[in-house]
Design a protein around this motif. Structure first.
Motif, PDB file in Angstrom:
ATOM      1  N   ALA A 131      56.837  50.230  39.458  1.00 36.50           N
ATOM      2  CA  ALA A 131      55.600  49.921  38.739  1.00 36.50           C
ATOM      3  C   ALA A 131      54.587  49.359  39.712  1.00 36.50           C
ATOM      4  CB  ALA A 131      55.857  48.919  37.612  1.00 36.50           C
ATOM      5  N   THR A 132      53.320  49.441  39.323  1.00 37.69           N
ATOM      6  CA  THR A 132      52.249  48.778  40.064  1.00 37.69           C
ATOM      7  C   THR A 132      51.564  47.811  39.102  1.00 37.69           C
ATOM      8  OG1 THR A 132      50.740  50.600  39.535  1.00 37.69           O
ATOM      9  CG2 THR A 132      51.884  50.682  41.671  1.00 37.69           C
ATOM     10  N   GLN A 133      50.726  46.946  39.655  1.00 36.68           N
ATOM     11  CA  GLN A 133      50.080  45.923  38.844  1.00 36.68           C
ATOM     12  C   GLN A 133      48.609  45.822  39.220  1.00 36.68           C
ATOM     13  OE1 GLN A 133      51.957  42.017  38.995  1.00 36.68           O
ATOM     14  NE2 GLN A 133      51.860  41.925  36.773  1.00 36.68           N
ATOM     15  N   GLU A 134      47.766  45.792  38.208  1.00 35.75           N
ATOM     16  CA  GLU A 134      46.331  45.585  38.401  1.00 35.75           C
ATOM     17  C   GLU A 134      45.909  44.444  37.481  1.00 35.75           C
ATOM     18  OE1 GLU A 134      44.113  49.153  37.908  1.00 35.75           O
ATOM     19  OE2 GLU A 134      45.481  50.350  39.141  1.00 35.75           O
ATOM     20  N   LYS A 137      47.723  43.700  34.050  1.00 38.13           N
ATOM     21  CA  LYS A 137      48.268  44.945  33.517  1.00 38.13           C
ATOM     22  C   LYS A 137      49.306  45.533  34.465  1.00 38.13           C
ATOM     23  CE  LYS A 137      48.451  48.547  30.745  1.00 38.13           C
ATOM     24  NZ  LYS A 137      49.046  48.461  29.389  1.00 38.13           N
ATOM     25  N   THR A 138      50.478  45.864  33.927  1.00 41.11           N
ATOM     26  CA  THR A 138      51.539  46.509  34.691  1.00 41.11           C
ATOM     27  C   THR A 138      51.594  47.985  34.310  1.00 41.11           C
ATOM     28  OG1 THR A 138      52.827  44.473  34.806  1.00 41.11           O
ATOM     29  CG2 THR A 138      54.009  46.520  35.189  1.00 41.11           C
ATOM     30  N   TRP A 139      51.678  48.831  35.341  1.00 36.94           N
ATOM     31  CA  TRP A 139      51.691  50.277  35.119  1.00 36.94           C
ATOM     32  C   TRP A 139      53.008  50.856  35.621  1.00 36.94           C
ATOM     33  CZ3 TRP A 139      47.598  52.147  32.462  1.00 36.94           C
ATOM     34  CH2 TRP A 139      46.426  51.378  32.463  1.00 36.94           C
ATOM     35  N   PRO A 140      53.946  51.166  34.728  1.00 35.30           N
ATOM     36  CA  PRO A 140      55.190  51.811  35.178  1.00 35.30           C
ATOM     37  C   PRO A 140      54.904  53.164  35.821  1.00 35.30           C
ATOM     38  CG  PRO A 140      55.403  50.974  32.941  1.00 35.30           C
ATOM     39  CD  PRO A 140      53.939  50.893  33.285  1.00 35.30           C
ATOM     40  N   LEU A 177      61.786  46.447  36.037  1.00 28.14           N
ATOM     41  CA  LEU A 177      60.617  46.956  36.758  1.00 28.14           C
ATOM     42  C   LEU A 177      60.578  46.375  38.164  1.00 28.14           C
ATOM     43  CD1 LEU A 177      57.731  46.768  34.115  1.00 28.14           C
ATOM     44  CD2 LEU A 177      58.999  48.793  34.853  1.00 28.14           C
ATOM     45  N   ILE A 179      57.982  45.901  41.013  1.00 26.31           N
ATOM     46  CA  ILE A 179      56.529  45.922  41.182  1.00 26.31           C
ATOM     47  C   ILE A 179      56.178  46.139  42.654  1.00 26.31           C
ATOM     48  CG2 ILE A 179      54.374  44.702  40.760  1.00 26.31           C
ATOM     49  CD1 ILE A 179      55.929  45.250  38.231  1.00 26.31           C
TER      50      ILE A 179
END
Length: 204
Positions: A131-134, A137-140, A177, A179
């Motif tokens: 996942a990434t994080q902005e 908000k976490t985006w799998p 997850l 990150i």
């Protein structure tokens, strides 16, 4: 812990690159500065896993130069990447490996520490997704995951019942997850369009 086997997902039809049922485009063969996307993925994933296979449909001989096992979907009608995951789980289980790590064939900048971080993030069933994080908000990133072969029968049943989205299935099994940072670039940036390919060349 036994080192996972790796599975590169290349079973899509590349519709945004102009691919169709009759004219399949292998995005992994697209070049960035003279090196194919899939060669970049193999180069990063291979040191992290015990062995690698390729999930791809159609004539497997077109991949012969890679010297990898080619695993077609076993589920009918191109149900999506979960079908590729299932093919990889069956392959690994037959070899006695308890888990696989998947990566997409069109992601030339995937992390060199993908596997150890997925292993560290595994949930109670052994599942983990990158996942990434902005901000908050976490985006799998669901095509990058750690998948235990023990869940392959459940996945087969879910596909037969119509499940298509990865997160619909992984959420039911408590996937952890891992990150990853998105600076200086998103390591899961994937090439879907000619514009993406030009951007990837600039990034490389």
């Amino acid at each position: 812990m036994t080192q996972p086997h790796g599975l590169i997902l290349a079973g899509g039809r590349a519709t945004r690159m102009g691919g169709t049922d009759a004219n399949n485009i292998d995005k992994g063969r697209l070049l960035i500065n003279g090196t194919s996307l899939i060669a970049r993925v193999i180069g990063t994933l291979a040191p992290q896993v015990d062995r690698i296979a390729l999930n791809a449909n159609g004539d497997p001989t077109r991949w012969a130069d890679l010297n990898l096992p080619v695993l077609p979907d076993t589920a009918p009608d191109h149900p999506g990447p979960l079908a590729g995951v299932l093919a990889g789980l069956d392959w690994a289980a037959a070899l006695g490996c308890p888990h696989i790590v998947t990566a997409a064939a069109d992601t030339p900048f995937l992390p060199p520490d993908l596997v150890p971080r997925l292993l560290a993030a595994a949930g109670p069933t052994g599942l983990a997704l990158a996942a990434t994080q902005e901000g908050a908000k976490t985006w799998p990133q669901p095509t990058f995951g750690l998948w235990p072969t023990a869940l392959r029968h459940d996945l087969r049943e879910a596909l037969a019942q119509g499940t298509r989205k990865i997160l619909h299935w992984t959420d039911r099994h408590g996937a952890g997850l891992a990150i990853f940072p998105t600076t200086p670039w998103d390591p899961f940036f994937n090439v879907n369009t000619p514009e993406d390919l030009a951007r990837a060349e600039a990034m490389a």
